[in-house]
Design an enzyme around this catalytic site. Structure first.
Site, PDB file in Angstrom:
ATOM      1  N   HIS A 175      83.519  22.818 -34.330  1.00 37.48           N
ATOM      2  CA  HIS A 175      84.024  24.185 -34.182  1.00 37.48           C
ATOM      3  C   HIS A 175      85.043  24.415 -35.304  1.00 37.48           C
ATOM      4  CE1 HIS A 175      84.429  27.570 -31.029  1.00 37.48           C
ATOM      5  NE2 HIS A 175      85.131  27.974 -32.066  1.00 37.48           N
ATOM      6  N   ASN A 187      76.873  33.332 -29.035  1.00 43.12           N
ATOM      7  CA  ASN A 187      78.236  33.854 -28.918  1.00 43.12           C
ATOM      8  C   ASN A 187      78.142  35.340 -29.241  1.00 43.12           C
ATOM      9  OD1 ASN A 187      78.828  31.161 -28.705  1.00 43.12           O
ATOM     10  ND2 ASN A 187      80.313  31.110 -30.373  1.00 43.12           N
ATOM     11  N   TYR A 193      79.994  39.287 -28.940  1.00 48.93           N
ATOM     12  CA  TYR A 193      81.210  40.034 -28.648  1.00 48.93           C
ATOM     13  C   TYR A 193      81.079  41.553 -28.741  1.00 48.93           C
ATOM     14  CZ  TYR A 193      83.871  35.721 -28.452  1.00 48.93           C
ATOM     15  OH  TYR A 193      84.363  34.489 -28.080  1.00 48.93           O
TER      16      TYR A 193
HETATM   17  C1  NOJ Z   1      84.285  33.082 -31.792  1.00 52.96           C
HETATM   18  C2  NOJ Z   1      84.845  31.734 -32.069  1.00 52.96           C
HETATM   19  O1  NOJ Z   1      83.897  30.747 -31.810  1.00 52.96           O
HETATM   20  C3  NOJ Z   1      86.136  31.462 -31.355  1.00 52.96           C
HETATM   21  O2  NOJ Z   1      86.696  30.327 -31.907  1.00 52.96           O
HETATM   22  C4  NOJ Z   1      87.041  32.671 -31.431  1.00 52.96           C
HETATM   23  O3  NOJ Z   1      88.294  32.433 -30.900  1.00 52.96           O
HETATM   24  C5  NOJ Z   1      86.369  33.822 -30.721  1.00 52.96           C
HETATM   25  N1  NOJ Z   1      85.124  34.112 -31.359  1.00 52.96           N
HETATM   26  C6  NOJ Z   1      87.190  35.087 -30.698  1.00 52.96           C
HETATM   27  O4  NOJ Z   1      87.373  35.571 -31.973  1.00 52.96           O
END
Ligand code: NOJ
Length: 453
Positions: free
Chosen positions: A117, A288, A290
């Site tokens: 990561h 992932n 958002y």
């Molecule tokens: C994706 C990332 O993997 C993570 O490390 C980060 O804190 C979040 N998005 C929010 O930006």
């Protein structure tokens, strides 16, 4: 679909929570260096202490148990296991993750490990040129093998990489993330080596009996702005440039055709042997997710997102304009709240990748509020979680997408990379002076969702 093989969880990353940057035999990584370089992180914050999870992991496991999650996605800090990224193993690092894993299992929480990561051992950056070099991919596979052998008896769910798009574009294109390089070609080289590192690692993984392995790539959804064929093509191509770029290679062994066509010699090529190695190298896909934008081929007359001419670099290569609905709510870091986007995104991934199982490996909401009293009344985040989890359930139950789990980002406020500690994503408030943890309203909202589902 029944709820039997669905897991509710939370996610974190080593560098964002552990702290203890000079303890336990850990070596320095690129984010240690970057976060101690003046001007790189908001408010001059560093990741040296973060949430001090290294010393407080027992309390954090307890908070997860109370929350009711059955899965925890966390990452291993490569430089805790191999301080120089290669060579000698640091037994103290192994011992730390053993305690964490055993503590989770004792509470009935299934560990999901991400091997990388973003915290590359600094030696590999400075001596080997980091992800611009194929050697780093080989070192990564060796590190991963150490982890499989140390933890694979108890850990059965693995991810090689987190958000390779960010390592490539933010780390090597825009330069706002470590290692801070600015270039139009390096993102494609770094991404290439990251994909190869995944392939080499999975080859080793499949020699053992350590469960299943995938990758956690990120993607915002792209909805065509209009029904016009050119906007539909723009949205499709934007998704291929985003998720497809880093995921097609590890499923099909090839980059998306549109990228090959548009980038020409700027896109590195896989050899026939590498293609064979990469093909089918994911047992599942992580997503992932958002936010969502509209995509169009022509510049929209209103509500444009990003610069007038796009954001340069890879954005320009895509030839896509992004825009928004002015009614969409926005989080503190400017991301739009569009729950239906995750449902469409899941359908897109499922269809494109021939129905591989999917985990939502991250989804969450930023609310910048350092005042503990008001920060814990985070109704906005609670609504975000309700909306997005509902859309995930719809994708699974109504659309038949094989989504196996949802990992909320994130357990507690932590080091949000270049934004420092200001941009909070946690369901638990972390007071960065006292390191005290306090559950927020969203924690209880998520607890309720888990209970009811
Ligand atoms: C994706 C990332 O993997 C993570 O490390 C980060 O804190 C979040 N998005 C929010 O930006």
């Amino acid at each position: 679909m029944s709820n039997e093989n669905f897991i509710w969880g939370v996610a974190t990353a080593a560098h964002q929570i552990e702290g203890a940057w000079l303890e336990g035999g850990k070596g320095l990584n690129t984010w240690d260096v970057f976060s101690h370089t003046p001007g790189k992180i908001a408010n001059g914050d560093t990741s040296a202490v973060a949430c001090d999870h290294y010393h407080r992991y027992e309390e954090d496991i307890e908070l997860m148990a109370q929350l009711g999650v059955k899965g925890y996605r966390f990452s291993i800090a490569w430089s805790r296991i191999l301080p120089q990224g290669k060579g000698a193993v640091n037994e103290e690092g192994i011992a730390f993750y053993n305690k964490l894993i055993d503590g989770l299992l004792a509470k009935g929480i299934t560990p999901f490990i991400t091997l990388y990561h973003w915290d590359l051992p600094a030696t590999l950056q400075f001596e080997n040129d980091g992800w611009l070099s194929y050697e780093t991919a080989e070192y990564f596979a060796e590190y991963a093998d150490v982890c499989f052998k140390a933890f694979g008896d108890r850990v059965k769910h693995w991810m090689t990489f987190n958000e390779n798009w960010c390592s490539a574009v933010l780390g090597h294109g825009i330069g706002c993330f470590a290692p801070g390089r600015v270039s139009r070609t390096e993102p494609y080289i770094a991404a290439h080596n990251l994909c190869l590192a995944h392939g080499l690692t999975v080859q080793k993984f499949r020699q053992g009996d350590w469960g299943v392995i995938g990758i956690a790539n990120n993607c915002d959804f792209r909805e065509p702005l209009t029904d016009k064929p050119e906007d539909k093509a723009a949205a499709q191509e934007a998704l291929e440039f985003f998720y497809g770029w880093l995921t097609d290679p590890v499923v099909f062994g090839e980059y998306p055709a549109i990228m090959v066509e548009r980038l020409g010699d700027r896109l590195p090529k896989f050899t026939p042997e590498q293609k064979e190695m990469l093909k089918g190298s994911c047992d599942f896909l992580g997503l992932n997710h958002y936010t969502t934008h509209f995509a169009s081929r022509e510049k929209p007359t209103a509500n444009l997102v990003g610069g007038d001419e796009g954001n340069g670099g890879i954005d320009e290569d895509q030839q896509v304009f992004l825009s928004r609905d002015p009614d969409w709510l926005q989080t503190s870091n400017g991301w739009f709240v569009v729950p239906w986007g995750i449902r469409k995104m899941l359908n897109w991934v499922y269809e494109r990748y021939n129905q591989l199982p999917i985990y939502v490996t991250e989804n969450g909401c930023c609310v910048a509020d350092n005042d503990e009293k008001s920060a814990i009344s985070d109704g906005f985040r609670a609504d975000f979680i309700r909306g997005y989890t509902e859309a995930v359930v719809q994708a699974r139950e109504e659309d038949g997408v094989d989504v196996r789990g949802y990992f909320g980002w994130t357990l507690m406020d932590n080091f949000e990379w270049a934004k420092g500690y200001e941009m909070r994503f946690g369901m638990i408030f972390c007071n960065f002076d006292t390191l005290e943890r306090t559950p927020k309203e969203s924690y209880y909202a998520y607890q309720e969702i888990i209970r009811n589902r």
